[in-house]
Design an enzyme around this catalytic site. Structure first.
Site, PDB file in Angstrom:
ATOM      1  N   HIS A   1       0.857  -1.183   0.000  1.00  0.00           N
ATOM      2  CA  HIS A   1       0.000   0.000   0.000  1.00  0.00           C
ATOM      3  C   HIS A   1       0.890   1.228   0.000  1.00  0.00           C
ATOM      4  O   HIS A   1       2.111   1.125   0.078  1.00  0.00           O
ATOM      5  CB  HIS A   1      -0.967   0.016   1.195  1.00  0.00           C
ATOM      6  CG  HIS A   1      -0.325   0.064   2.537  1.00  0.00           C
ATOM      7  ND1 HIS A   1       0.506  -0.922   3.008  1.00  0.00           N
ATOM      8  CD2 HIS A   1      -0.385   0.994   3.528  1.00  0.00           C
ATOM      9  CE1 HIS A   1       0.906  -0.623   4.225  1.00  0.00           C
ATOM     10  NE2 HIS A   1       0.397   0.540   4.562  1.00  0.00           N
TER      11      HIS A   1
ATOM     12  N   ASP B   1       5.876   4.652   5.118  1.00  0.00           N
ATOM     13  CA  ASP B   1       6.821   3.743   5.763  1.00  0.00           C
ATOM     14  C   ASP B   1       6.963   2.430   5.005  1.00  0.00           C
ATOM     15  O   ASP B   1       7.832   1.610   5.335  1.00  0.00           O
ATOM     16  CB  ASP B   1       6.413   3.478   7.216  1.00  0.00           C
ATOM     17  CG  ASP B   1       5.010   2.926   7.359  1.00  0.00           C
ATOM     18  OD1 ASP B   1       4.100   3.451   6.697  1.00  0.00           O
ATOM     19  OD2 ASP B   1       4.813   1.977   8.146  1.00  0.00           O
ATOM     20  N   HIS B   2       6.163   2.242   3.973  1.00  0.00           N
ATOM     21  CA  HIS B   2       6.281   1.067   3.099  1.00  0.00           C
ATOM     22  C   HIS B   2       6.771   1.441   1.697  1.00  0.00           C
ATOM     23  O   HIS B   2       7.457   0.647   1.062  1.00  0.00           O
ATOM     24  CB  HIS B   2       4.934   0.353   2.976  1.00  0.00           C
ATOM     25  CG  HIS B   2       4.458  -0.244   4.255  1.00  0.00           C
ATOM     26  ND1 HIS B   2       4.545  -1.582   4.532  1.00  0.00           N
ATOM     27  CD2 HIS B   2       3.912   0.330   5.357  1.00  0.00           C
ATOM     28  CE1 HIS B   2       4.060  -1.818   5.748  1.00  0.00           C
ATOM     29  NE2 HIS B   2       3.673  -0.667   6.260  1.00  0.00           N
TER      30      HIS B   2
ATOM     31  N   HIS C   1       1.319   3.910   2.109  1.00  0.00           N
ATOM     32  CA  HIS C   1       1.844   4.619   3.274  1.00  0.00           C
ATOM     33  C   HIS C   1       3.361   4.746   3.187  1.00  0.00           C
ATOM     34  O   HIS C   1       4.053   3.819   2.764  1.00  0.00           O
ATOM     35  CB  HIS C   1       1.431   3.916   4.564  1.00  0.00           C
ATOM     36  CG  HIS C   1       0.022   4.234   4.966  1.00  0.00           C
ATOM     37  ND1 HIS C   1      -0.637   3.555   5.970  1.00  0.00           N
ATOM     38  CD2 HIS C   1      -0.857   5.158   4.523  1.00  0.00           C
ATOM     39  CE1 HIS C   1      -1.858   4.054   6.124  1.00  0.00           C
ATOM     40  NE2 HIS C   1      -2.006   5.020   5.253  1.00  0.00           N
TER      41      HIS C   1
END
Length: 249
Positions: free
Chosen positions: A68, A72-73, A70
């Protein structure tokens, strides 16, 4: 972590990332092509470590995939793409769209896309048949529970996604979970059952808070999450807003 999945933990621990972001490197034993799932935040040292790890295994990164959007990914994806020349794939957000059931390949390794919206609208998981594992991003964590990130996240969709994962575990296709944060989950079925019970209990608590006179989302959070560290209250508020929208609907 498995015969086909290597986990490189990024050093970005926090209330929402737990120990940090799990960057997954998938490749067949002895293979020369690797797939990277969730390169993490944009950090030169971390993305270089991914490249070095794959190179040490005698392989190259041929595909970068996001569970996804976000940060932090996904934030490190452009840097890793520049380092490797590999394409980046995700659901929407300007990427090549991935559809449910798509099969992604890195050499002899096959991974199947399983759409699991709810945490966010673009959340997807990846079934790794060779290890009977499911890479879940933030849909199911290795420890604790995840946030339904209203308004992008939606509780009805999230509950449907949990049911979908439950079906995969019940049919034997998935035995373990490789999450985006936290440790691996050896008993996927038990964890999904825990998540389903937790969501029902939270809904009951929100209903009770409203019955007791809670006036808005902040009031509900203060009542329902009174025993939870205040550092996660902003995230809890998003889940409460998602639950209120679900109950209203």
């Amino acid at each position: 972590m498995t015969s086909h999945a290597h986990c490189l933990l990024q050093g970005n621990p926090g209330p929402m990332t737990l120990d940090g972001t799990n960057t997954w490197v998938l490749l067949a034993p002895g293979g020369t092509e690797a797939m990277v799932i969730d390169p993490g935040e944009d950090e030169a040292a971390h993305q270089q470590r991914v490249v070095d790890h794959v190179s040490a295994l005698g392989a190259r990164v041929s595909r970068i995939v996001l569970t996804h959007g976000h940060h932090d990914h996904s934030e490190g994806a452009p840097r890793l793409a520049r380092l490797t020349g590999a394409p980046v794939q995700a659901v929407g957000r300007g990427h090549d769209d991935l559809a449910d059931g798509d099969v992604l390949r890195a050499g002899d390794l096959e991974v199947r896309v399983v759409t699991t919206p709810g945490h966010t609208a673009d959340s997807i998981s990846f079934a790794l048949p060779a290890d009977h594992a499911l890479l879940t991003g933030d849909t199911v964590l290795g420890r604790g529970t995840t946030v339904v990130a209203h308004p992008d996240g939606e509780l009805a969709a999230y509950l449907d996604s949990l049911e979908r994962i439950r079906t995969l575990t019940g049919g034997g296709e998935v035995a373990s979970i490789l999450p985006g944060h936290g440790p691996t989950v050896p008993d996927a079925s038990a964890m999904v059952d825990f998540y389903r019970v937790h969501r029902r209990e939270r809904l009951d608590q929100v209903r009770q808070a409203l019955a007791d006179g809670a006036s808005d989302a902040d009031d509900v959070v203060a009542r329902v999450y009174a025993d939870v560290d205040r550092s996660v209250w902003p995230a809890a508020r998003l889940s409460v807003l998602a639950q209120l929208a679900y109950l209203q609907a």
